[in-house]
Design a protein around this motif. Structure first.
Motif, PDB file in Angstrom:
ATOM      1  N   THR A  63       0.830  -1.211   0.000  1.00 32.58           N
ATOM      2  CA  THR A  63       0.000   0.000   0.000  1.00 32.58           C
ATOM      3  C   THR A  63       0.859   1.254   0.000  1.00 32.58           C
ATOM      4  N   VAL A 314     -10.703  -1.411   6.448  1.00 35.70           N
ATOM      5  CA  VAL A 314      -9.423  -2.119   6.484  1.00 35.70           C
ATOM      6  C   VAL A 314      -8.895  -2.198   7.909  1.00 35.70           C
ATOM      7  N   TYR A 317     -10.882  -4.654   9.958  1.00 36.87           N
ATOM      8  CA  TYR A 317     -10.530  -6.038   9.627  1.00 36.87           C
ATOM      9  C   TYR A 317      -9.222  -6.441  10.292  1.00 36.87           C
TER      10      TYR A 317
END
Length: 339
Positions: A63, A314, A317
């Protein structure tokens, strides 16, 4: 420099900080399979502590690279082309470490040692060369007016960059030892504490050398004296706090302190770079700046909207994953597994 340019520079720093916080202990656990575990049962126990999460932690690096490509394409092109060989070595380290988990589990007994060695080697290569990359970058690299880097061997590998590579590797190992103490039961838990307590004395010496070289080899103290000094003090305080927590068997505190040391180190590097993204050793006028290396305002705006929409999911999670796998991994010699 626009607010969005600053936000994305800050966000890339946060992504790298998150990568080193989470993936740093993965590297440490990988190295500990050779430096701490004494038999295959303990190696399996260590691998079990990171088995469900290590690949998710690597997403932070992907990322960060993707965010850099989209938000600062000129920074991305100068960095990844100039450091092509070193990033290739890092990629090899990530690959051999990744395949070692599965190959070791599926191999015959006489081949497990080989894949255990590749796991430890890959876990050592990656933090070392990341340290070399970031430290050589803040010294300044030969970047010309077009943003092209033409570096020699000594630009990449020198006393400061090697010290940085060793420091990041040692910090990863200590972070891994603190994670092992937090996540395991049995003899290896106490052994991890004992070894961490010993290695922190080596890290103290390394931090002193790093601070001296930072003063003489960079302009950080000239352009950002207060911030640089403050972050160096913070790194030392976090290191001392982690060491004391290890001695007092405060495992969670030690783990958080060693992880936050990485965050403080990344903050130090990005603060020293600001408002630059790459420093030219040829001339300051060839420095790549946040204001000139970024994408268009529209691109940054769209990316910001996407991040604001998806980032909470995100993070939720990731938090849920760590909650599900929060229990300690027990030592079970009769089964040869830590599960």
């Amino acid at each position: 420099m626009s607010p969005l340019q600053f936000i994305w520079f800050l966000l890339i720093g946060v992504l790298f900080a998150g990568f080193f916080f989470l993936e740093g202990f993965d590297f440490g656990v990988g190295m500990a399979t050779k430096g701490l575990a004494v038999n295959e049962q303990e190696k399996d126990q260590l691998i079990a502590t990171i088995g469900p999460i290590w690949d998710g932690n690597e997403v932070w690096l992907i990322t960060a690279g993707g965010a850099m490509f989209a938000s600062f394409p000129f920074w991305y092109s100068a960095l990844f082309s100039g450091y092509y060989l070193l990033f290739f070595i890092i990629l090899v380290g990530l690959i051999i470490r990744g395949v070692s988990f599965e190959f070791k589990a599926q191999s015959l007994d006489h081949k497990k040692g080989f894949w255990g060695a590749t796991l430890a080697l890959g876990s050592l290569i990656v933090p070392f060369f990341f340290g070399v990359v970031f430290i050589s970058m803040i010294q300044g690299m030969p970047i010309d007016a077009k943003g092209n880097m033409t570096a020699s061997f000594t630009d990449y590998i020198n006393w400061f960059s090697v010290v940085g590579g060793v420091a990041v590797t040692l910090m990863s190992y200590l972070h891994g030892l603190n994670y092992i103490a937090l996540k395991t039961t049995g003899p290896i838990r106490q052994r991890a504490k004992n070894q961490a307590s010993m290695f922190y004395w080596i890290l103290y010496a390394g931090l002193v050398v790093f601070a001296i070289l930072l003063y003489f080899k960079t302009d950080f103290f000239t352009v950002h004296f207060v911030a640089t000094l403050g972050l160096l003090v913070l790194i030392v305080l976090l290191t001392v706090g982690a060491h004391l927590s290890v001695i007092k068997s405060k495992e969670m505190a030690a783990f958080l302190a060693s992880g936050l040391t990485f965050v403080a180190l990344v903050a130090l590097l990005f603060t020293g770079l600001f408002p630059r993204v790459m420093i030219s050793s040829i001339s300051p006028k060839y420095d790549l700046l946040i204001s000139t290396a970024s994408s268009s305002p529209y691109t940054l705006k769209v990316m910001t909207i996407v991040v604001c929409v998806f980032l909470p999911f995100v993070l939720a999670y990731i938090g849920w994953t760590y909650y599900i796998f929060h229990e300690r991994i027990s030592h079970r010699p009769e089964t040869g597994s830590g599960y």
